[in-house]
Design a protein around this motif. Structure first.
Motif, mmCIF file in Angstrom:
data_model
loop_
_atom_site.group_PDB
_atom_site.id
_atom_site.type_symbol
_atom_site.label_atom_id
_atom_site.label_comp_id
_atom_site.label_asym_id
_atom_site.label_seq_id
_atom_site.Cartn_x
_atom_site.Cartn_y
_atom_site.Cartn_z
ATOM 1 N N THR A 36 -0.660 11.732 24.926
ATOM 2 C CA THR A 36 -0.408 12.770 25.921
ATOM 3 C C THR A 36 0.069 14.056 25.258
ATOM 4 O O THR A 36 -0.344 15.154 25.647
ATOM 5 C CB THR A 36 0.637 12.291 26.947
ATOM 6 O OG1 THR A 36 0.158 11.114 27.567
ATOM 7 C CG2 THR A 36 0.908 13.345 28.001
ATOM 8 N N GLY A 40 -2.185 17.331 25.538
ATOM 9 C CA GLY A 40 -1.573 18.489 26.183
ATOM 10 C C GLY A 40 -1.566 19.712 25.291
ATOM 11 O O GLY A 40 -1.825 20.831 25.733
ATOM 12 N N SER A 64 0.220 26.176 23.444
ATOM 13 C CA SER A 64 -0.046 24.744 23.282
ATOM 14 C C SER A 64 1.250 23.946 23.295
ATOM 15 O O SER A 64 1.298 22.838 23.833
ATOM 16 C CB SER A 64 -0.828 24.488 22.000
ATOM 17 O OG SER A 64 -0.047 24.739 20.865
ATOM 18 N N MET A 67 2.363 23.659 26.963
ATOM 19 C CA MET A 67 1.575 22.696 27.720
ATOM 20 C C MET A 67 1.877 21.264 27.281
ATOM 21 O O MET A 67 1.899 20.352 28.107
ATOM 22 C CB MET A 67 0.092 22.987 27.551
ATOM 23 C CG MET A 67 -0.798 22.118 28.399
ATOM 24 S SD MET A 67 -0.586 22.370 30.156
ATOM 25 C CE MET A 67 -1.589 23.813 30.380
ATOM 26 N N ALA A 68 2.127 21.058 25.999
ATOM 27 C CA ALA A 68 2.471 19.715 25.524
ATOM 28 C C ALA A 68 3.798 19.256 26.114
ATOM 29 O O ALA A 68 3.931 18.110 26.553
ATOM 30 C CB ALA A 68 2.530 19.693 24.000
ATOM 31 N N ALA A 70 5.145 20.328 28.886
ATOM 32 C CA ALA A 70 4.959 20.121 30.322
ATOM 33 C C ALA A 70 4.273 18.795 30.611
ATOM 34 O O ALA A 70 4.659 18.071 31.536
ATOM 35 C CB ALA A 70 4.146 21.279 30.908
ATOM 36 N N SER A 71 3.262 18.448 29.829
ATOM 37 C CA SER A 71 2.574 17.179 30.070
ATOM 38 C C SER A 71 3.448 15.985 29.682
ATOM 39 O O SER A 71 3.387 14.937 30.327
ATOM 40 C CB SER A 71 1.242 17.148 29.333
ATOM 41 O OG SER A 71 1.429 17.285 27.962
ATOM 42 N N LEU A 72 4.264 16.127 28.644
ATOM 43 C CA LEU A 72 5.181 15.046 28.290
ATOM 44 C C LEU A 72 6.272 14.864 29.340
ATOM 45 O O LEU A 72 6.744 13.752 29.564
ATOM 46 C CB LEU A 72 5.803 15.302 26.924
ATOM 47 C CG LEU A 72 4.892 15.093 25.725
ATOM 48 C CD1 LEU A 72 5.554 15.623 24.461
ATOM 49 C CD2 LEU A 72 4.528 13.630 25.581
ATOM 50 N N SER A 73 6.669 15.941 29.971
ATOM 51 C CA SER A 73 7.714 15.818 30.988
ATOM 52 C C SER A 73 7.226 15.054 32.212
ATOM 53 O O SER A 73 8.028 14.495 32.953
ATOM 54 C CB SER A 73 8.218 17.199 31.399
ATOM 55 O OG SER A 73 7.252 17.873 32.185
ATOM 56 N N LEU A 74 5.914 15.021 32.427
ATOM 57 C CA LEU A 74 5.382 14.259 33.556
ATOM 58 C C LEU A 74 5.481 12.751 33.345
ATOM 59 O O LEU A 74 5.357 11.989 34.294
ATOM 60 C CB LEU A 74 3.920 14.653 33.806
ATOM 61 C CG LEU A 74 3.704 16.090 34.259
ATOM 62 C CD1 LEU A 74 2.217 16.386 34.324
ATOM 63 C CD2 LEU A 74 4.366 16.335 35.591
#
Length: 89
Positions: A36, A40, A64, A67-68, A70-74
């Motif tokens: 992920t 991300g 980048s 976005m990484a 943010a995607s890890l926080s999901l």
């Protein structure tokens, strides 16, 4: 452009490792976290490179990284400290 994508993938891997190291108890399996983070970061690099154009590698890497993260926080799960009460209590 290839080096920029490779740098974004390495940055995503580093951020995923840091998240797995620091928040390992709140994240799912490590291979999912690593993939992920890399995906991300590559997607964030693609979006910022498309929006800003070529020649701004530092800003693309910053996008980048954002976005990484943010995607890890999901992927984060709750800590379990919330008390669940019944509706009648």
């Amino acid at each position: 452009m290839i080096l920029e994508a490779l740098g974004a993938a390495v940055l995503g891997l580093i951020l995923a490792w840091a998240a797995a190291h620091r928040l390992g108890h709140r994240l799912p399996a490590r291979p999912l976290v690593y993939s992920t983070g890399i995906a991300g970061a590559l997607f964030g690099d693609f979006v910022t490179h498309t929006a800003l154009g070529p020649g701004l590698a530092l800003l693309s890497l910053l996008g980048s990284a954002a976005m990484a993260v943010a995607s890890l926080s999901l992927l984060l799960r709750p800590t379990g400290r919330l008390r669940r009460r019944s509706a009648t209590a």
